[in-house]
Design an enzyme around this catalytic site. Structure first.
Site, PDB file in Angstrom:
ATOM      1  N   ARG A  28      12.960  -1.032   2.186  1.00  0.00           N
ATOM      2  CA  ARG A  28      13.608  -0.102   1.267  1.00  0.00           C
ATOM      3  C   ARG A  28      14.146  -0.826   0.024  1.00  0.00           C
ATOM      4  NH1 ARG A  28      14.133   2.374   6.201  1.00  0.00           N
ATOM      5  NH2 ARG A  28      13.694   4.600   6.185  1.00  0.00           N
ATOM      6  N   LYS A  49      -0.331   7.305   4.769  1.00  0.00           N
ATOM      7  CA  LYS A  49      -0.591   5.874   4.749  1.00  0.00           C
ATOM      8  C   LYS A  49      -1.453   5.431   5.930  1.00  0.00           C
ATOM      9  CE  LYS A  49       3.712   4.660   2.391  1.00  0.00           C
ATOM     10  NZ  LYS A  49       4.857   3.731   2.405  1.00  0.00           N
ATOM     11  N   ASN A  83       7.704   2.414  -1.511  1.00  0.00           N
ATOM     12  CA  ASN A  83       8.809   1.904  -2.330  1.00  0.00           C
ATOM     13  C   ASN A  83       8.574   2.064  -3.829  1.00  0.00           C
ATOM     14  OD1 ASN A  83      10.208   1.026  -0.048  1.00  0.00           O
ATOM     15  ND2 ASN A  83       9.111  -0.905  -0.014  1.00  0.00           N
ATOM     16  N   PRO A  85       0.803  -1.218   0.000  1.00  0.00           N
ATOM     17  CA  PRO A  85       0.000   0.000   0.000  1.00  0.00           C
ATOM     18  C   PRO A  85       0.842   1.276   0.000  1.00  0.00           C
ATOM     19  CG  PRO A  85      -0.778  -1.579   1.636  1.00  0.00           C
ATOM     20  CD  PRO A  85       0.544  -2.071   1.159  1.00  0.00           C
ATOM     21  N   GLU A  86       0.449   2.218  -0.833  1.00  0.00           N
ATOM     22  CA  GLU A  86       1.036   3.557  -0.830  1.00  0.00           C
ATOM     23  C   GLU A  86      -0.106   4.549  -0.696  1.00  0.00           C
ATOM     24  OE1 GLU A  86       4.407   4.297  -3.113  1.00  0.00           O
ATOM     25  OE2 GLU A  86       5.004   2.206  -3.185  1.00  0.00           O
TER      26      GLU A  86
END
Length: 270
Positions: free
Chosen positions: A253, A51, A165, A2-3
Protein backbone atom coordinates in the site's frame (compact mmCIF):
# COMPACT_ATOMS: atom_id res chain seq x y z
CA UNK A 1 4.03 -3.71 -10.56
CA UNK A 2 1.23 -5.43 -12.48
CA UNK A 3 -2.22 -3.85 -12.49
CA UNK A 4 -5.33 -4.69 -14.44
CA UNK A 5 -4.08 -3.24 -17.71
CA UNK A 6 -0.77 -5.12 -17.43
CA UNK A 7 -2.59 -8.40 -16.79
CA UNK A 8 -4.87 -7.71 -19.77
CA UNK A 9 -1.80 -7.24 -21.99
CA UNK A 10 -0.23 -10.42 -20.61
CA UNK A 11 -3.39 -12.39 -21.41
CA UNK A 12 -3.36 -11.02 -24.95
CA UNK A 13 0.27 -12.13 -25.52
CA UNK A 14 -0.42 -15.58 -24.11
CA UNK A 15 -3.59 -15.86 -26.19
CA UNK A 16 -1.76 -15.08 -29.42
CA UNK A 17 1.01 -17.57 -28.64
CA UNK A 18 -0.99 -20.45 -27.18
CA UNK A 19 -4.67 -20.53 -28.09
CA UNK A 20 -5.58 -23.17 -30.65
CA UNK A 21 -2.18 -24.84 -30.32
CA UNK A 22 -1.35 -28.29 -28.95
CA UNK A 23 0.98 -28.35 -25.96
CA UNK A 24 4.31 -30.04 -26.60
CA UNK A 25 5.71 -29.01 -23.23
CA UNK A 26 4.01 -28.59 -19.87
CA UNK A 27 5.87 -28.08 -16.61
CA UNK A 28 4.53 -26.67 -13.34
CA UNK A 29 7.34 -26.24 -10.84
CA UNK A 30 5.25 -26.26 -7.70
CA UNK A 31 5.09 -29.38 -5.51
CA UNK A 32 1.34 -29.93 -5.72
CA UNK A 33 1.27 -30.09 -9.52
CA UNK A 34 4.83 -31.10 -10.40
CA UNK A 35 3.75 -34.49 -11.80
CA UNK A 36 0.86 -33.17 -13.94
CA UNK A 37 1.45 -33.51 -17.68
CA UNK A 38 -0.96 -31.85 -20.13
CA UNK A 39 1.09 -32.42 -23.26
CA UNK A 40 -1.15 -33.23 -26.20
CA UNK A 41 -3.95 -30.97 -25.00
CA UNK A 42 -4.96 -27.76 -26.71
CA UNK A 43 -5.16 -24.33 -25.11
CA UNK A 44 -8.71 -23.06 -25.52
CA UNK A 45 -8.54 -19.57 -24.05
CA UNK A 46 -6.54 -17.20 -21.87
CA UNK A 47 -8.71 -14.81 -19.88
CA UNK A 48 -7.76 -11.93 -17.57
CA UNK A 49 -9.93 -11.46 -14.50
CA UNK A 50 -8.83 -8.39 -12.60
CA UNK A 51 -5.25 -9.26 -11.67
CA UNK A 52 -5.78 -12.99 -12.24
CA UNK A 53 -5.10 -15.07 -15.34
CA UNK A 54 -7.13 -18.13 -16.37
CA UNK A 55 -5.61 -20.39 -19.02
CA UNK A 56 -8.13 -22.98 -20.15
CA UNK A 57 -7.24 -26.36 -21.67
CA UNK A 58 -9.39 -28.94 -23.36
CA UNK A 59 -10.50 -31.65 -21.00
CA UNK A 60 -11.98 -29.13 -18.59
CA UNK A 61 -8.87 -27.88 -16.79
CA UNK A 62 -7.76 -24.30 -16.07
CA UNK A 63 -4.40 -22.97 -14.93
CA UNK A 64 -4.98 -20.10 -12.50
CA UNK A 65 -2.08 -17.71 -11.98
CA UNK A 66 -1.58 -14.36 -10.28
CA UNK A 67 1.37 -12.02 -10.78
CA UNK A 68 1.16 -10.18 -7.42
CA UNK A 69 4.09 -7.77 -7.06
CA UNK A 70 6.78 -9.09 -9.40
CA UNK A 71 5.48 -12.16 -11.22
CA UNK A 72 5.58 -12.25 -15.01
CA UNK A 73 4.73 -14.39 -18.01
CA UNK A 74 7.20 -14.13 -20.92
CA UNK A 75 6.58 -15.47 -24.41
CA UNK A 76 9.45 -16.58 -26.67
CA UNK A 77 9.73 -18.17 -30.11
CA UNK A 78 10.15 -21.91 -29.60
CA UNK A 79 13.89 -21.94 -30.37
CA UNK A 80 14.79 -18.67 -28.65
CA UNK A 81 16.70 -18.47 -25.39
CA UNK A 82 14.55 -17.42 -22.41
CA UNK A 83 15.35 -14.04 -20.87
CA UNK A 84 13.01 -13.45 -17.95
CA UNK A 85 15.20 -14.28 -14.98
CA UNK A 86 17.29 -17.10 -13.53
CA UNK A 87 15.99 -20.63 -14.00
CA UNK A 88 15.24 -21.11 -10.29
CA UNK A 89 12.56 -18.40 -10.59
CA UNK A 90 10.63 -20.30 -13.27
CA UNK A 91 7.33 -21.67 -12.00
CA UNK A 92 5.56 -22.69 -15.23
CA UNK A 93 6.39 -23.61 -18.82
CA UNK A 94 3.75 -23.97 -21.55
CA UNK A 95 5.16 -24.77 -24.97
CA UNK A 96 3.95 -25.61 -28.46
CA UNK A 97 5.60 -25.96 -31.86
CA UNK A 98 6.01 -22.19 -32.33
CA UNK A 99 6.14 -20.54 -28.90
CA UNK A 100 7.05 -21.09 -25.28
CA UNK A 101 5.36 -19.21 -22.42
CA UNK A 102 7.44 -19.10 -19.25
CA UNK A 103 6.05 -17.95 -15.90
CA UNK A 104 8.55 -16.33 -13.55
CA UNK A 105 8.14 -15.68 -9.80
CA UNK A 106 4.44 -16.58 -9.86
CA UNK A 107 3.26 -16.60 -6.24
CA UNK A 108 -0.11 -18.13 -7.15
CA UNK A 109 -0.20 -21.10 -9.51
CA UNK A 110 -2.86 -23.78 -9.34
CA UNK A 111 -4.64 -26.18 -11.65
CA UNK A 112 -8.41 -26.31 -11.17
CA UNK A 113 -11.34 -27.77 -13.02
CA UNK A 114 -12.74 -25.17 -15.41
CA UNK A 115 -16.17 -25.60 -13.84
CA UNK A 116 -14.60 -24.64 -10.49
CA UNK A 117 -12.90 -21.41 -11.62
CA UNK A 118 -15.21 -19.43 -9.37
CA UNK A 119 -13.41 -20.87 -6.36
CA UNK A 120 -10.40 -18.83 -7.46
CA UNK A 121 -11.98 -15.65 -8.81
CA UNK A 122 -15.58 -15.75 -7.60
CA UNK A 123 -15.11 -13.26 -4.73
CA UNK A 124 -13.81 -10.58 -7.10
CA UNK A 125 -15.83 -7.47 -7.77
CA UNK A 126 -16.68 -6.18 -11.26
CA UNK A 127 -13.67 -6.27 -13.58
CA UNK A 128 -12.74 -2.82 -14.90
CA UNK A 129 -11.61 -4.40 -18.18
CA UNK A 130 -14.11 -7.22 -18.31
CA UNK A 131 -17.56 -7.71 -19.81
CA UNK A 132 -19.00 -7.75 -16.29
CA UNK A 133 -17.97 -4.17 -15.48
CA UNK A 134 -20.84 -2.48 -13.66
CA UNK A 135 -20.26 0.96 -12.16
CA UNK A 136 -23.34 0.66 -9.95
CA UNK A 137 -22.28 -2.62 -8.39
CA UNK A 138 -18.73 -1.36 -7.87
CA UNK A 139 -20.03 1.85 -6.29
CA UNK A 140 -22.23 -0.05 -3.84
CA UNK A 141 -19.31 -2.22 -2.77
CA UNK A 142 -16.88 0.70 -2.55
CA UNK A 143 -19.20 2.61 -0.21
CA UNK A 144 -20.29 -0.39 1.87
CA UNK A 145 -17.86 0.57 4.67
CA UNK A 146 -18.01 4.39 4.96
CA UNK A 147 -15.16 4.50 7.48
CA UNK A 148 -12.70 2.67 5.26
CA UNK A 149 -9.88 4.75 3.72
CA UNK A 150 -10.30 5.33 0.00
CA UNK A 151 -6.97 3.71 -0.87
CA UNK A 152 -7.81 0.49 0.95
CA UNK A 153 -11.27 0.37 -0.61
CA UNK A 154 -9.87 0.78 -4.13
CA UNK A 155 -7.21 -1.90 -3.59
CA UNK A 156 -9.76 -4.39 -2.28
CA UNK A 157 -10.40 -6.58 -5.32
CA UNK A 158 -13.74 -7.64 -3.86
CA UNK A 159 -15.01 -4.12 -4.52
CA UNK A 160 -13.68 -3.76 -8.05
CA UNK A 161 -11.02 -5.81 -9.82
CA UNK A 162 -7.94 -4.40 -11.50
CA UNK A 163 -6.78 -1.47 -9.36
CA UNK A 164 -3.28 -1.47 -7.85
CA UNK A 165 -1.00 1.03 -6.16
CA UNK A 166 -0.36 3.12 -9.26
CA UNK A 167 -3.98 3.75 -10.11
CA UNK A 168 -4.94 4.19 -6.47
CA UNK A 169 -2.54 7.12 -6.09
CA UNK A 170 -3.49 8.59 -9.46
CA UNK A 171 -7.24 8.30 -8.86
CA UNK A 172 -7.01 9.90 -5.42
CA UNK A 173 -5.08 12.79 -6.96
CA UNK A 174 -7.63 13.23 -9.74
CA UNK A 175 -10.41 13.20 -7.13
CA UNK A 176 -8.60 15.89 -5.10
CA UNK A 177 -8.45 13.83 -1.90
CA UNK A 178 -5.79 11.82 -0.08
CA UNK A 179 -5.92 8.00 -0.14
CA UNK A 180 -6.60 8.01 3.62
CA UNK A 181 -9.88 9.90 3.44
CA UNK A 182 -12.78 7.64 4.51
CA UNK A 183 -14.93 6.83 1.51
CA UNK A 184 -17.99 8.05 3.40
CA UNK A 185 -16.50 11.55 3.47
CA UNK A 186 -16.04 11.86 -0.27
CA UNK A 187 -18.04 14.79 -1.68
CA UNK A 188 -21.31 13.99 -3.41
CA UNK A 189 -20.82 12.67 -6.90
CA UNK A 190 -17.09 12.02 -6.47
CA UNK A 191 -17.25 8.23 -5.89
CA UNK A 192 -19.17 7.59 -9.10
CA UNK A 193 -16.97 9.97 -11.07
CA UNK A 194 -13.87 8.29 -9.64
CA UNK A 195 -15.03 4.86 -10.82
CA UNK A 196 -15.85 6.15 -14.28
CA UNK A 197 -12.38 7.67 -14.44
CA UNK A 198 -10.84 4.38 -13.34
CA UNK A 199 -12.64 2.55 -16.12
CA UNK A 200 -11.63 5.16 -18.70
CA UNK A 201 -7.95 5.10 -17.69
CA UNK A 202 -7.58 1.34 -17.68
CA UNK A 203 -9.36 1.05 -21.00
CA UNK A 204 -7.07 3.72 -22.47
CA UNK A 205 -3.93 1.97 -21.19
CA UNK A 206 -4.76 -1.65 -21.91
CA UNK A 207 -3.13 -1.62 -25.36
CA UNK A 208 0.06 0.23 -24.40
CA UNK A 209 3.07 -0.43 -22.20
CA UNK A 210 3.51 3.33 -21.80
CA UNK A 211 0.91 3.82 -19.06
CA UNK A 212 -0.38 7.38 -18.85
CA UNK A 213 -2.87 9.25 -16.72
CA UNK A 214 -1.81 12.77 -17.71
CA UNK A 215 -2.84 12.55 -21.35
CA UNK A 216 -1.21 11.67 -24.68
CA UNK A 217 0.76 14.91 -24.96
CA UNK A 218 2.64 14.46 -21.68
CA UNK A 219 6.37 13.85 -21.86
CA UNK A 220 8.03 10.59 -20.80
CA UNK A 221 8.79 11.96 -17.32
CA UNK A 222 5.28 13.24 -16.72
CA UNK A 223 3.16 10.27 -17.77
CA UNK A 224 1.74 10.06 -14.22
CA UNK A 225 0.61 12.85 -11.91
CA UNK A 226 2.00 11.58 -8.60
CA UNK A 227 3.03 7.93 -8.59
CA UNK A 228 6.81 7.51 -8.47
CA UNK A 229 7.37 11.27 -8.34
CA UNK A 230 8.09 11.86 -4.64
CA UNK A 231 10.02 15.11 -4.12
CA UNK A 232 9.25 16.40 -7.61
CA UNK A 233 6.92 19.36 -8.15
CA UNK A 234 3.23 18.69 -8.66
CA UNK A 235 2.30 19.09 -12.30
CA UNK A 236 -0.65 21.28 -11.29
CA UNK A 237 0.45 23.40 -8.33
CA UNK A 238 4.23 22.92 -8.04
CA UNK A 239 4.15 21.62 -4.45
CA UNK A 240 6.72 18.86 -3.81
CA UNK A 241 4.99 15.49 -3.91
CA UNK A 242 5.15 13.07 -1.01
CA UNK A 243 5.29 9.33 -0.50
CA UNK A 244 4.17 6.96 2.24
CA UNK A 245 4.91 3.25 2.56
CA UNK A 246 7.59 1.00 1.14
CA UNK A 247 7.61 -0.19 -2.45
CA UNK A 248 8.22 -3.85 -1.75
CA UNK A 249 6.38 -7.10 -1.10
CA UNK A 250 6.04 -6.38 2.63
CA UNK A 251 3.87 -3.30 2.10
CA UNK A 252 1.88 -3.12 -1.07
CA UNK A 253 0.00 0.00 0.00
CA UNK A 254 2.55 2.54 -1.13
CA UNK A 255 0.96 5.93 -1.81
CA UNK A 256 1.99 9.19 -3.43
CA UNK A 257 0.10 12.44 -3.05
CA UNK A 258 0.23 16.21 -3.40
CA UNK A 259 -0.21 18.20 -0.16
CA UNK A 260 -1.34 21.20 -2.20
CA UNK A 261 -3.98 19.58 -4.41
CA UNK A 262 -5.36 16.82 -2.19
CA UNK A 263 -7.34 17.35 0.99
CA UNK A 264 -7.85 14.83 3.75
CA UNK A 265 -5.88 12.94 6.43
CA UNK A 266 -2.28 11.89 5.92
CA UNK A 267 -0.12 9.37 7.81
CA UNK A 268 1.81 10.52 10.81
CA UNK A 269 5.55 10.58 10.27
CA UNK A 270 7.90 8.67 12.51
Amino acid sequence: MPEGDTVWQTAKRLRIALVGQVLTRFDLRVPQFATVDLRGRSVLEVLPRGKHLLTRFDGGLTLHSHLRMDGAWRVFPAQERWRGGPSHQIRAILGNASHTAVGYRLPVLELVRTCDEETAVGPLGPDLLGPDWDTGVALTRLLADPARPLGEALLDQRNLAGIGNVYTSELAFLAGVTPWLPVGELPDGVPGRLLRTAHRLLMANRETFDRRTTGPRAGPRTRLYVYGRAGLPCLRCGTPLRKAGEDDARNERISYWCPGCQSGPIPREG
